[in-house]
Write a protein that holds these residues in place. Structure first.
Motif, PDB file in Angstrom:
ATOM      1  N   LEU A  94     -22.393  -9.947 -34.023  1.00 16.41           N
ATOM      2  CA  LEU A  94     -22.294 -11.368 -33.730  1.00 16.41           C
ATOM      3  C   LEU A  94     -22.285 -11.544 -32.225  1.00 16.41           C
ATOM      4  O   LEU A  94     -21.242 -11.561 -31.610  1.00 16.41           O
ATOM      5  CB  LEU A  94     -20.980 -11.929 -34.288  1.00 16.41           C
ATOM      6  CG  LEU A  94     -20.907 -12.209 -35.776  1.00 16.41           C
ATOM      7  CD1 LEU A  94     -19.508 -12.653 -36.144  1.00 16.41           C
ATOM      8  CD2 LEU A  94     -21.915 -13.255 -36.188  1.00 16.41           C
ATOM      9  N   SER A  95     -23.481 -11.654 -31.643  1.00 14.31           N
ATOM     10  CA  SER A  95     -23.457 -11.744 -30.195  1.00 14.31           C
ATOM     11  C   SER A  95     -23.731 -13.166 -29.742  1.00 14.31           C
ATOM     12  O   SER A  95     -24.623 -13.849 -30.242  1.00 14.31           O
ATOM     13  CB  SER A  95     -24.442 -10.767 -29.569  1.00 14.31           C
ATOM     14  OG  SER A  95     -25.705 -11.344 -29.475  1.00 14.31           O
ATOM     15  N   LEU A  96     -22.927 -13.621 -28.814  1.00 11.17           N
ATOM     16  CA  LEU A  96     -23.050 -14.977 -28.289  1.00 11.17           C
ATOM     17  C   LEU A  96     -24.429 -15.228 -27.660  1.00 11.17           C
ATOM     18  O   LEU A  96     -25.060 -16.239 -27.947  1.00 11.17           O
ATOM     19  CB  LEU A  96     -21.926 -15.209 -27.273  1.00 11.17           C
ATOM     20  CG  LEU A  96     -21.512 -16.649 -27.075  1.00 11.17           C
ATOM     21  CD1 LEU A  96     -21.148 -17.309 -28.385  1.00 11.17           C
ATOM     22  CD2 LEU A  96     -20.344 -16.733 -26.100  1.00 11.17           C
ATOM     23  N   PRO A  97     -24.928 -14.299 -26.820  1.00  9.61           N
ATOM     24  CA  PRO A  97     -26.254 -14.540 -26.226  1.00  9.61           C
ATOM     25  C   PRO A  97     -27.339 -14.742 -27.276  1.00  9.61           C
ATOM     26  O   PRO A  97     -28.201 -15.613 -27.135  1.00  9.61           O
ATOM     27  CB  PRO A  97     -26.526 -13.260 -25.422  1.00  9.61           C
ATOM     28  CG  PRO A  97     -25.222 -12.606 -25.230  1.00  9.61           C
ATOM     29  CD  PRO A  97     -24.307 -13.079 -26.305  1.00  9.61           C
ATOM     30  N   GLU A  98     -27.282 -13.959 -28.375  1.00  7.43           N
ATOM     31  CA  GLU A  98     -28.302 -14.101 -29.398  1.00  7.43           C
ATOM     32  C   GLU A  98     -28.216 -15.466 -30.072  1.00  7.43           C
ATOM     33  O   GLU A  98     -29.229 -16.083 -30.382  1.00  7.43           O
ATOM     34  CB  GLU A  98     -28.178 -12.982 -30.432  1.00  7.43           C
ATOM     35  CG  GLU A  98     -29.438 -12.871 -31.278  1.00  7.43           C
ATOM     36  CD  GLU A  98     -29.274 -11.938 -32.451  1.00  7.43           C
ATOM     37  OE1 GLU A  98     -28.414 -11.041 -32.368  1.00  7.43           O
ATOM     38  OE2 GLU A  98     -29.986 -12.115 -33.441  1.00  7.43           O
ATOM     39  N   MET A  99     -26.974 -15.940 -30.296  1.00  8.78           N
ATOM     40  CA  MET A  99     -26.819 -17.258 -30.923  1.00  8.78           C
ATOM     41  C   MET A  99     -27.377 -18.348 -30.031  1.00  8.78           C
ATOM     42  O   MET A  99     -27.971 -19.318 -30.496  1.00  8.78           O
ATOM     43  CB  MET A  99     -25.340 -17.521 -31.195  1.00  8.78           C
ATOM     44  CG  MET A  99     -24.821 -16.698 -32.349  1.00  8.78           C
ATOM     45  SD  MET A  99     -23.107 -17.091 -32.624  1.00  8.78           S
ATOM     46  CE  MET A  99     -22.538 -15.557 -33.296  1.00  8.78           C
ATOM     47  N   ILE A 100     -27.178 -18.200 -28.731  1.00 12.30           N
ATOM     48  CA  ILE A 100     -27.701 -19.194 -27.789  1.00 12.30           C
ATOM     49  C   ILE A 100     -29.229 -19.182 -27.825  1.00 12.30           C
ATOM     50  O   ILE A 100     -29.876 -20.234 -27.839  1.00 12.30           O
ATOM     51  CB  ILE A 100     -27.170 -18.921 -26.364  1.00 12.30           C
ATOM     52  CG1 ILE A 100     -25.656 -19.164 -26.347  1.00 12.30           C
ATOM     53  CG2 ILE A 100     -27.880 -19.792 -25.343  1.00 12.30           C
ATOM     54  CD1 ILE A 100     -24.955 -18.686 -25.104  1.00 12.30           C
ATOM     55  N   ILE A 101     -29.811 -17.981 -27.903  1.00 15.53           N
ATOM     56  CA  ILE A 101     -31.269 -17.874 -27.993  1.00 15.53           C
ATOM     57  C   ILE A 101     -31.762 -18.537 -29.284  1.00 15.53           C
ATOM     58  O   ILE A 101     -32.737 -19.281 -29.292  1.00 15.53           O
ATOM     59  CB  ILE A 101     -31.706 -16.390 -27.953  1.00 15.53           C
ATOM     60  CG1 ILE A 101     -31.490 -15.833 -26.547  1.00 15.53           C
ATOM     61  CG2 ILE A 101     -33.159 -16.242 -28.352  1.00 15.53           C
ATOM     62  CD1 ILE A 101     -31.717 -14.340 -26.438  1.00 15.53           C
ATOM     63  N   LEU A 102     -31.044 -18.296 -30.394  1.00 14.58           N
ATOM     64  CA  LEU A 102     -31.477 -18.824 -31.689  1.00 14.58           C
ATOM     65  C   LEU A 102     -31.325 -20.348 -31.786  1.00 14.58           C
ATOM     66  O   LEU A 102     -31.922 -20.979 -32.650  1.00 14.58           O
ATOM     67  CB  LEU A 102     -30.703 -18.151 -32.828  1.00 14.58           C
ATOM     68  CG  LEU A 102     -31.172 -16.743 -33.189  1.00 14.58           C
ATOM     69  CD1 LEU A 102     -30.251 -16.123 -34.222  1.00 14.58           C
ATOM     70  CD2 LEU A 102     -32.608 -16.764 -33.716  1.00 14.58           C
ATOM     71  N   ARG A 103     -30.532 -20.920 -30.888  1.00 14.03           N
ATOM     72  CA  ARG A 103     -30.351 -22.376 -30.889  1.00 14.03           C
ATOM     73  C   ARG A 103     -31.692 -23.097 -30.730  1.00 14.03           C
ATOM     74  O   ARG A 103     -31.846 -24.227 -31.170  1.00 14.03           O
ATOM     75  CB  ARG A 103     -29.367 -22.748 -29.768  1.00 14.03           C
ATOM     76  CG  ARG A 103     -29.145 -24.223 -29.533  1.00 14.03           C
ATOM     77  CD  ARG A 103     -28.483 -24.887 -30.736  1.00 14.03           C
ATOM     78  NE  ARG A 103     -28.565 -26.346 -30.617  1.00 14.03           N
ATOM     79  CZ  ARG A 103     -29.577 -27.073 -31.074  1.00 14.03           C
ATOM     80  NH1 ARG A 103     -30.590 -26.498 -31.684  1.00 14.03           N
ATOM     81  NH2 ARG A 103     -29.581 -28.374 -30.936  1.00 14.03           N
TER      82      ARG A 103
END
Lengths: 347, 83
Positions: free
Chosen positions: A308-317
């Motif tokens: 669960l990585s924060l940077p990846e979630m931001i990218i997926l936004r």
């Protein structure tokens, strides 16, 4: 392409790889006696001394982990040269959901993936008939079951913990993807995604690779991955070695021990924002485990750091609306919590 | 001839752009080098892994940084095809 351009002797490459493997094994096999000789013989430290414990730990673990990392990353690189995202997509397109979730999780492990490509990959999958839940199974498994994490777990905890990690990680990816598929969340994918005309078949028609190319692919993976993580790994082992020598026994039992019910959720929450330093965190965590932390808590922490990585979630936004990202984080986080508690109870 | 580097701006994309620049200079082929950073344009090429290199509308590689000689050979082949 290069196979026809320069028919370099494959036997030479095979010979070099075999020689390298022999040299690797010879050195690896003697690391422990070398570390003992260096600490207690050459440096003349007294056994049982705190500093000696720290030094012996570092001198043994640091080269061991680096050597394991090199050989595993090389091997995984060669395996990955057989899988491209295009090929994986062809396998997954139009598959029934349950079977699709299982396949996607397994393929997520062997397909080359970098979180910076998460968005084009997501669009490439969902616009060509890979169901949303199946795509998520892939996106969860790909970063979570990662060769660096596996090497560190194997090197520092042993093969059982590494296998437990890989096994439970796969199950979480399968189940979480399946749940997301059941919830029918397509409305929370940004509208423009499904309208995008993804140019299928344009890319991926590269010539088949020769064995020389595959060996080079593995070598590039080593340069790329080991070149990036080695400072974290060494720093992590150094901190771990210090904890090993200086922190009193059972110090962690009250904080990360089995008795503290809140330790698992806390470990997951702390783990989410940590990402690039994952490689450095494992050796620290291993040292803490020796001081009384519980294995389930440690596994939960590891999974949330990597999976669960924060940077990846931001990218997926860019492609997902917030409720879908929250659902994704929630379902995966819940799975990790269950894993943490189950291992704390069972082991 | 048009040479495009597709990528949203990660470290690897920048490296591929620098390699392509060198390859254009080394091969002496008259080529216009351009960066494509918009996601929908990248998707339109069917690329699922960035960075990718496109020569004359054709995706030559994706998800990796090819060797300079490899890029140069694509450029010279494409130039020969154009006559």
């Amino acid at each position: 392409m290069s196979a026809t351009r320069r028919p370099r002797r494959t036997w030479l490459v095979v010979l070099l790889v075999a020689l390298g493997a022999c040299a690797w094994w010879l050195i690896y096999d003697h690391l422990e006696s070398f570390a003992k000789w260096l600490t207690y013989g050459l440096l003349g430290m007294a056994a049982g001394n705190r500093l000696a414990k720290t030094v012996a730990f570092f001198v043994f673990e640091a080269p061991k982990v680096m050597m394991l990392l090199t050989v595993i990353v090389f091997g995984v690189g060669i395996v990955r040269s057989f899988f491209t995202p295009e090929r994986t997509r062809r396998i997954l397109a139009g598959k029934r959901e349950t079977l699709g979730n299982v396949l996607a999780s397994l393929l997520g492990v062997v397909t080359p993936f970098c979180s910076c490509s998460a968005v084009p990959l997501f669009i490439g999958f969902v616009t060509t008939g890979v169901p949303l839940g199946v795509t998520f199974s892939f996106l969860i498994a790909a970063p979570m079951i990662n060769e660096v994490a596996l090497v560190l777990l194997f090197g520092l905890f042993g093969w059982k913990v590494a296998a437990l990690y890989a096994g439970t990680g796969l199950v979480i990816a399968m189940v979480a993807g399946w749940v997301i598929g059941r919830l029918r969340l397509e409305r929370w994918v940004e509208g423009w995604v499904y309208e995008t005309a993804s140019g299928v078949g344009l890319a991926g028609d590269e010539a088949p690779l020769s064995w020389n190319d595959r060996v080079r692919f593995g070598g590039d993976a080593v340069k790329d991955i080991v070149g990036k993580v080695w400072p974290y790994v060494l720093a992590g082992i150094a901190v771990g070695a210090t904890i090993h020598g200086y922190v009193p026994q059972d110090f962690m039992a009250s904080i990360m021990g089995k008795g503290a019910w809140w330790s698992v959720p806390l470990a997951v929450v702390i783990g989410i924002p940590m990402y690039s330093n994952a490689a450095g965190i494992i050796p620290v965590v291993q040292a803490l485990l020796g001081k009384g932390a519980a294995l389930g808590t440690v596994l939960a922490f590891m999974m949330s750091v990597i999976g669960l990585s924060l940077p990846e979630m931001i990218i997926l936004r860019k492609v997902l609306k917030v409720p879908l990202i929250a659902t994704f984080a929630g379902v995966v986080g819940l799975g990790i919590l269950v894993v943490g508690y189950v291992f704390n109870i069972v082991l | 001839m048009k040479v495009l580097v597709l990528g949203t701006g990660c470290a690897k994309c920048k490296k591929l752009f620098a390699e392509a620049e060198k390859a254009v200079a080394a091969s002496g082929v008259p080529a216009e080098l351009e960066k494509v950073e918009k996601m929908d344009e990248i998707i339109a090429y069917g690329v699922m892994m960035t960075p990718a290199l496109v020569v004359d509308g054709e995706v030559k590689c994706s998800g990796r940084i090819p060797k300079l000689a490899e890029i140069a050979s694509w450029l010279t082949t494409a130039a020969a095809k154009n006559g």
